[in-house]
Design a protein around this motif. Sequence first.
Motif, PDB file in Angstrom:
ATOM      1  N   UNK A 138       0.827  -1.216   0.000  1.00  0.00           N
ATOM      2  CA  UNK A 138       0.000   0.000   0.000  1.00  0.00           C
ATOM      3  C   UNK A 138       0.857   1.260   0.000  1.00  0.00           C
ATOM      4  N   UNK A 139       1.814   1.329   0.907  1.00  0.00           N
ATOM      5  CA  UNK A 139       2.661   2.517   0.988  1.00  0.00           C
ATOM      6  C   UNK A 139       3.580   2.642  -0.228  1.00  0.00           C
ATOM      7  N   UNK A 140       4.053   1.513  -0.738  1.00  0.00           N
ATOM      8  CA  UNK A 140       4.914   1.538  -1.926  1.00  0.00           C
ATOM      9  C   UNK A 140       4.162   2.162  -3.104  1.00  0.00           C
ATOM     10  N   UNK A 141       2.960   1.640  -3.379  1.00  0.00           N
ATOM     11  CA  UNK A 141       2.193   2.122  -4.521  1.00  0.00           C
ATOM     12  C   UNK A 141       1.724   3.558  -4.297  1.00  0.00           C
ATOM     13  N   UNK A 142       1.317   3.864  -3.086  1.00  0.00           N
ATOM     14  CA  UNK A 142       0.877   5.226  -2.769  1.00  0.00           C
ATOM     15  C   UNK A 142       1.986   6.232  -3.028  1.00  0.00           C
ATOM     16  N   UNK A 143       3.232   5.804  -2.768  1.00  0.00           N
ATOM     17  CA  UNK A 143       4.384   6.691  -2.970  1.00  0.00           C
ATOM     18  C   UNK A 143       4.511   7.112  -4.433  1.00  0.00           C
ATOM     19  N   UNK A 144       4.147   6.235  -5.362  1.00  0.00           N
ATOM     20  CA  UNK A 144       4.329   6.530  -6.779  1.00  0.00           C
ATOM     21  C   UNK A 144       3.009   6.746  -7.527  1.00  0.00           C
ATOM     22  N   UNK A 145       1.882   6.597  -6.814  1.00  0.00           N
ATOM     23  CA  UNK A 145       0.585   6.817  -7.459  1.00  0.00           C
ATOM     24  C   UNK A 145      -0.312   7.607  -6.520  1.00  0.00           C
ATOM     25  N   UNK A 146      -1.387   7.001  -6.038  1.00  0.00           N
ATOM     26  CA  UNK A 146      -2.282   7.700  -5.111  1.00  0.00           C
ATOM     27  C   UNK A 146      -2.808   6.736  -4.064  1.00  0.00           C
ATOM     28  N   UNK A 147      -3.539   7.256  -3.109  1.00  0.00           N
ATOM     29  CA  UNK A 147      -3.998   6.451  -1.975  1.00  0.00           C
ATOM     30  C   UNK A 147      -4.899   5.305  -2.396  1.00  0.00           C
ATOM     31  N   UNK A 148      -5.859   5.578  -3.288  1.00  0.00           N
ATOM     32  CA  UNK A 148      -6.792   4.524  -3.710  1.00  0.00           C
ATOM     33  C   UNK A 148      -6.055   3.402  -4.424  1.00  0.00           C
ATOM     34  N   UNK A 149      -5.104   3.781  -5.272  1.00  0.00           N
ATOM     35  CA  UNK A 149      -4.302   2.773  -5.970  1.00  0.00           C
ATOM     36  C   UNK A 149      -3.535   1.915  -4.977  1.00  0.00           C
ATOM     37  N   UNK A 150      -2.961   2.550  -3.960  1.00  0.00           N
ATOM     38  CA  UNK A 150      -2.235   1.804  -2.934  1.00  0.00           C
ATOM     39  C   UNK A 150      -3.141   0.869  -2.164  1.00  0.00           C
ATOM     40  N   UNK A 151      -4.340   1.345  -1.845  1.00  0.00           N
ATOM     41  CA  UNK A 151      -5.300   0.519  -1.108  1.00  0.00           C
ATOM     42  C   UNK A 151      -5.696  -0.716  -1.914  1.00  0.00           C
ATOM     43  N   UNK A 152      -5.991  -0.525  -3.202  1.00  0.00           N
ATOM     44  CA  UNK A 152      -6.363  -1.653  -4.052  1.00  0.00           C
ATOM     45  C   UNK A 152      -5.203  -2.634  -4.164  1.00  0.00           C
ATOM     46  N   UNK A 153      -3.989  -2.127  -4.337  1.00  0.00           N
ATOM     47  CA  UNK A 153      -2.812  -2.996  -4.438  1.00  0.00           C
ATOM     48  C   UNK A 153      -2.618  -3.798  -3.152  1.00  0.00           C
ATOM     49  N   UNK A 154      -2.823  -3.141  -2.012  1.00  0.00           N
ATOM     50  CA  UNK A 154      -2.686  -3.838  -0.733  1.00  0.00           C
ATOM     51  C   UNK A 154      -3.709  -4.941  -0.574  1.00  0.00           C
ATOM     52  N   UNK A 155      -4.955  -4.656  -0.976  1.00  0.00           N
ATOM     53  CA  UNK A 155      -6.020  -5.665  -0.897  1.00  0.00           C
ATOM     54  C   UNK A 155      -5.707  -6.839  -1.816  1.00  0.00           C
ATOM     55  N   UNK A 156      -5.325  -6.540  -3.065  1.00  0.00           N
ATOM     56  CA  UNK A 156      -5.000  -7.606  -4.009  1.00  0.00           C
ATOM     57  C   UNK A 156      -3.874  -8.492  -3.476  1.00  0.00           C
ATOM     58  N   UNK A 157      -2.907  -7.885  -2.818  1.00  0.00           N
ATOM     59  CA  UNK A 157      -1.775  -8.650  -2.285  1.00  0.00           C
ATOM     60  C   UNK A 157      -2.224  -9.652  -1.230  1.00  0.00           C
ATOM     61  N   UNK A 158      -2.979  -9.191  -0.250  1.00  0.00           N
ATOM     62  CA  UNK A 158      -3.311 -10.061   0.884  1.00  0.00           C
ATOM     63  C   UNK A 158      -4.300 -11.153   0.518  1.00  0.00           C
ATOM     64  N   UNK A 159      -5.042 -10.973  -0.600  1.00  0.00           N
ATOM     65  CA  UNK A 159      -6.004 -12.019  -0.976  1.00  0.00           C
ATOM     66  C   UNK A 159      -5.588 -12.753  -2.255  1.00  0.00           C
ATOM     67  N   UNK A 160      -4.373 -12.515  -2.739  1.00  0.00           N
ATOM     68  CA  UNK A 160      -3.879 -13.341  -3.838  1.00  0.00           C
ATOM     69  C   UNK A 160      -3.870 -14.785  -3.356  1.00  0.00           C
ATOM     70  N   UNK A 161      -4.556 -15.700  -4.024  1.00  0.00           N
ATOM     71  CA  UNK A 161      -4.765 -17.054  -3.489  1.00  0.00           C
ATOM     72  C   UNK A 161      -3.495 -17.755  -3.019  1.00  0.00           C
TER      73      UNK A 161
END
Length: 740
Positions: A138-161
């Motif tokens: 989340x923080x990595x992506x937020x650093x180079x994009x925006x908060x919503x993008x970071x949040x989605x990336x964080x969610x996708x990471x933790x629920x990647x099967x």
Amino acid sequence: MSKKSVLISLASILLIVSIALFFRIESVNLPGVEAENQEFYRDSEGKPYMYELDSYYNYRLTRNYIEKGHLGDKIVNGQEWDSFSYSPPGVPMDYPPLLIYITAFIYQFINYFLAVPLLTIAFWLPLLISPLAGIAVYFFVKRFSNNTAGMVAGILTVITPFYLLRTIPGWFDTDMFNILFPVLVVWCFLESIHAENIKKKAVYASISSILMLFFSMAWNGWQYIFYIILFFTLFYIIWAHFKGKNIKEYLAVLCIFAGGSLILILIFSGLIDFLKPFYGLLELFNLVSTNPWSPWPDLYIGVSELQRPSLGELISDLGLVLPIGLMGSFLILRILKNNQMKENYLEKMNWPIYSFLVIWTLLGFISLLKGARFIIFLIPPLSILAGITVGVLLDYLTNIFKNNKTRKTAYFILIALIVFPQLIMANKSLEHTLPMSNDDLWDSAQWIKNNTANDTVIISDWSYGHFFSAIAERPVAFDGRSAYIETLPTRQFYDQDLTFGGKIPNTSREYWITRAFATSNETLSAGIFRMLASGGDSAYLTLDGFTNNTTKSVLILNEILGADNESAFEILTNNYGFTENQSREILNYTHPRETRPYVVLTYDGMIKTGHLDFYFGNWDFKGEKGGNYTYSAGTFELKNQIINSTNEVIFNLEKGDITWEDQEPYCVIEIKQGNIKRRYANPKSNFCIVILWDNEKTVVMDKKFENSVFTKLVLQKENTEHFESIYKNKKVVVWKVTSY
């Protein structure tokens, strides 16, 4: 940072953590097990047994650390020693300790206030650690994009099967660190590359090296991210030099990172970990499938996670992270090539960051040639690319829809189209989870613990070694340790004159154990078990010292282990020309005067993997290949007096007709409640069919193995001339050898 930004960040983190916890906690309800069978997979506290058997190895090492102050169960010649693994003689400890340290700290902290068993702490720890990976992304992506993008990336990471299933409660292994630390290491290193001045560059590079130290303490495969950073930076420096840029600061960053990492690892982890990047580089790029233990069998043939994954497996294991991440790599490339688009959509992104993410992804795909377990390498870069892609799409929607309400609706639809399918795939993946332990395994381990001598060796399939060494608290002859034992046993080795530094293949034990099950010669089988329990590898090592030929050594051992002492002596002296002293030395290990106590354990799980017993147990050392024999196991349903099995066995009970793939068998063996019924059908056929009525399973195997020790002990579970059961439950039988 404004108060509003802080609250938004906290809310985003809370959402990521909540989703991570929600899906992982569901595994405690055993979604992959029918309700009537769930109690069989729960312990006395009501929680599921561990989902992965390596968890018990980590549990045992943590128990050692709490009770003894070190991971091994004892110290030998100043070296931490694990005498419960690969016994005799055991192995020197070489294992990343961070998981053990963290678990021990949490256990001691909690038990200062409450009495909570260590096994309970170990069970729940993945639930605590795994969401941190999503926060880091989340923080990595937020650093180079925006908060919503970071949040989605964080969610996708933790629920990647793939990551989800390896970090559920009861999966107490190092997987929980294998996204968190790479992301943190890379993030800090990229910050050091783009920091404004040399001081900040040095600080970020130093932090990255400290994080690399932690990663090296968390997982033995830490070198891969070290290599990526090292080679990327070297190429970047070369590119910058040809572009006429000042490369001194980049060289300083690389030296601080690489030098700092290696020095810290040398100080805190020791010489072995310090050297791993150097000798591990060859292994990383050795992508050709060869047998590293020649002429012994290649154990990895039978390890599913070390087989290359199919495209279907990749899609099911990664979900939407795969297509969105790949799409993002091309989308970002297109934007970076256009200055106006870069300014509008990726102002904080630049070529070095993009290049690093692409290289990270490519090397992740290349690593899959080494096996499916390395899918986890792909999750961090693909999640980051997917998150940045979402950020670009959100900015694009902002430019299209000027109406605030319409724009928010578009945002919601986009995020829903990305996140909801991943949530569904994550939930679906949990339906296939099943604890690898159960009541029968636990009860048999407790019986061994309470009814055998402390030095009793358990000989069984390697898959269950970690479980029994931890729960039965007895040494095991073979378990899931690394493919090489980092020591060179000599004839004096077993007299505690330990010599470190060499390597022997522990796959020799895979051969001997499977050989003991595959043979129909019970005295040979009993002799093999006696040799392993009392002398470990000493017999073949001693013979190798005389013959300098492993193939010949194995041939000799197969000839003498089934013979009595006097007959074996005559074979050695008359048939092979060994001197009297040499023959006596060999027989000290093959036919010891005093046999160390041991038990042989069989489990119904061996039915599924029985083909490996016959494959490895009939290994051709000259051709370096296994036996190509018929073996197929399946489950069946009985309807209208007809059995239809998943492995294509059809049995009409009324007519007595039975076939496999439309062919009649040589023999049929029916086993029900300990009663064995055998009949012969077609003498020209080359296979037998075994009907396990109590298990509702069918086994088809080469007729050569009709009377094998595997058939007698694993399938028929009957006492024989040389083997007697001393404990039995529905799935497990513990055997003792009555004579040789």
